[in-house]
Design an enzyme around this catalytic site. Structure first.
Site, PDB file in Angstrom:
ATOM      1  CE  LYS A   1     -16.135  20.944 -26.856  1.00 35.17           C
ATOM      2  NZ  LYS A   1     -16.557  19.752 -27.530  1.00 35.17           N
TER       3      LYS A   1
ATOM      4  CG  HIS B   1     -10.549  18.207 -27.021  1.00 34.11           C
ATOM      5  ND1 HIS B   1     -11.410  18.130 -28.094  1.00 34.11           N
ATOM      6  CD2 HIS B   1     -11.312  18.169 -25.909  1.00 34.11           C
ATOM      7  CE1 HIS B   1     -12.652  18.056 -27.643  1.00 34.11           C
ATOM      8  NE2 HIS B   1     -12.628  18.078 -26.324  1.00 34.11           N
TER       9      HIS B   1
ATOM     10  CD  GLU C   1     -14.226  19.367 -30.224  1.00 34.65           C
ATOM     11  OE1 GLU C   1     -13.801  20.465 -29.819  1.00 34.65           O
ATOM     12  OE2 GLU C   1     -15.228  18.807 -29.736  1.00 34.65           O
TER      13      GLU C   1
ATOM     14  CD  GLU D   1     -12.747  14.900 -23.166  1.00 35.08           C
ATOM     15  OE1 GLU D   1     -13.615  15.467 -22.503  1.00 35.08           O
ATOM     16  OE2 GLU D   1     -12.198  15.416 -24.144  1.00 35.08           O
TER      17      GLU D   1
ATOM     18  N   GLY E   1     -20.109  15.789 -27.024  1.00 38.30           N
ATOM     19  CA  GLY E   1     -21.071  16.683 -27.683  1.00 38.30           C
ATOM     20  C   GLY E   1     -22.239  15.964 -28.333  1.00 38.30           C
TER      21      GLY E   1
ATOM     22  CB  SER F   1     -22.614  13.712 -23.119  1.00 37.24           C
ATOM     23  OG  SER F   1     -22.452  13.966 -24.507  1.00 37.24           O
TER      24      SER F   1
ATOM     25  N   GLY G   1     -17.642  19.940 -21.847  1.00 35.74           N
ATOM     26  CA  GLY G   1     -17.806  20.896 -22.945  1.00 35.74           C
ATOM     27  C   GLY G   1     -19.101  21.668 -22.784  1.00 35.74           C
ATOM     28  N   GLY G   2     -20.172  21.163 -23.407  1.00 36.66           N
ATOM     29  CA  GLY G   2     -21.451  21.882 -23.453  1.00 36.66           C
ATOM     30  C   GLY G   2     -21.939  22.403 -22.114  1.00 36.66           C
TER      31      GLY G   2
HETATM   32  C1  PEP Z   1     -15.246  18.062 -24.425  1.00 39.17           C
HETATM   33  O1  PEP Z   1     -15.292  18.935 -25.268  1.00 39.17           O
HETATM   34  O2  PEP Z   1     -14.160  17.723 -23.943  1.00 39.17           O
HETATM   35  C2  PEP Z   1     -16.503  17.437 -23.998  1.00 39.17           C
HETATM   36  C3  PEP Z   1     -16.440  16.419 -23.184  1.00 39.17           C
HETATM   37  O3  PEP Z   1     -17.649  17.966 -24.506  1.00 39.17           O
HETATM   38  P1  PEP Z   1     -19.166  17.610 -24.038  1.00 39.17           P
HETATM   39  O4  PEP Z   1     -19.185  17.694 -22.534  1.00 39.17           O
HETATM   40  O5  PEP Z   1     -20.007  18.651 -24.676  1.00 39.17           O
HETATM   41  O6  PEP Z   1     -19.453  16.228 -24.503  1.00 39.17           O
END
Ligand code: PEP
Length: 254
Positions: free
Chosen positions: A12, A93, A95, A163, A169, A209, A230-231
């Site tokens: 990100k 995505h 976002e 997702e 997140g 997550s 992501g994280g």
């Molecule tokens: C993502 O941004 O695609 C994602 C899955 O983030 P996170 O792993 O932080 O949930």
């Protein structure tokens, strides 16, 4: 060519180029002997040009525009990404869909543009919490899937990512049963348009997550072909731990 499970990181809007270079160096060094897993780094555009990785490591971009050039302030073309050594592009995505209001039509144009440039789109689909609570999950996913893939004849160079928006997140992960059911239904939906073989083998990643604590149970779900993270992709320790868990799963399977 055998398709290996994918562990893709979506950074990100994190990391300067300098930070990205040292993170990638550290991560690659920790995974030098990794086998049968494809690792994708997804930095911001600024870091792409200065990152140089070799198989099984690849570069992924987080977005692109569908036009080849022109008056599109702030956008980036697929040729520009190819020039940076990018092989994968995350498209649609959540976002991009929900914060930047990208439509299915734009997402579909991007999927075409990425394929035409010789790269692989990672097409993301996912339901919001309200969709799940009103039993709309499947219709939302089917619609995002089919509109995103409109005009695409073959799934050969496509990667999909399921997702759930409520799991991104948030620290909430979809249960094994939810992931199992959803990945299955995505494949069943694909079979209405594509061959049985392509529908069964197109990689479908899970994202939401993912962390070292849940990676093993999630990768063990039939039909989960890796993760979009992501994280936990921002620091080497959890990211490499997840990659090792996927590798371990592959070893136990073979
Ligand atoms: C993502 O941004 O695609 C994602 C899955 O983030 P996170 O792993 O932080 O949930």
């Amino acid at each position: 060519m055998e398709k290996y499970p994918i562990v893709a990181g979506n950074w990100k809007m994190h990391k300067t180029t300098t930070e990205g270079i040292s993170f990638v160096q550290e991560t690659v060094n920790m995974l030098l002997d990794i086998e049968k897993v494809t690792i994708i780094f997804g930095p911001p555009f600024t870091a792409l040009f200065d990152l140089d990785v070799k198989s099984p490591f690849y570069l992924g971009a987080q977005n692109c525009h569908w036009e080849s050039h022109g008056a599109f302030t702030g956008e980036i073309s697929t040729d520009m990404l190819v020039d940076c050594g990018v092989d994968y592009v995350i498209v649609g995505h959540s976002e991009r869909r929900h914060v930047f209001h990208e439509t299915d039509d734009w997402i579909n144009r991007k999927v075409h543009a990425v394929l035409n440039a010789g790269m692989t789109p990672i097409l993301c689909i996912g339901e919001k919490l309200e969709d799940r609570e009103s039993n709309e999950t499947q219709s939302v996913l089917n619609s995002q899937l089919m509109q995103g893939l409109k005009g695409i004849d073959s799934l050969e160079n496509i990667v999909l990512a399921y997702e759930p928006v409520w799991a991104i997140g948030t620290g909430k992960t979809a249960s094994v049963a939810q992931v199992d059911e959803t990945h299955n239904t995505i494949r069943e939906e694909l079979k209405k348009v594509y061959s049985e073989k392509e529908s069964n083998t197109v990689p479908i990643l899970y994202g939401g997550s993912v962390n070292p604590g849940n990676a093993t149970e999630l990768i063990s779900v039939e039909g989960v072909d890796g993760f979009l993270i992501g994280g936990a992709s921002l620091t080497s320790a959890p990211f490499t731990e997840i990659a090792r868990k996927v590798e371990q799963h592959m070893k136990e399977k073979s």
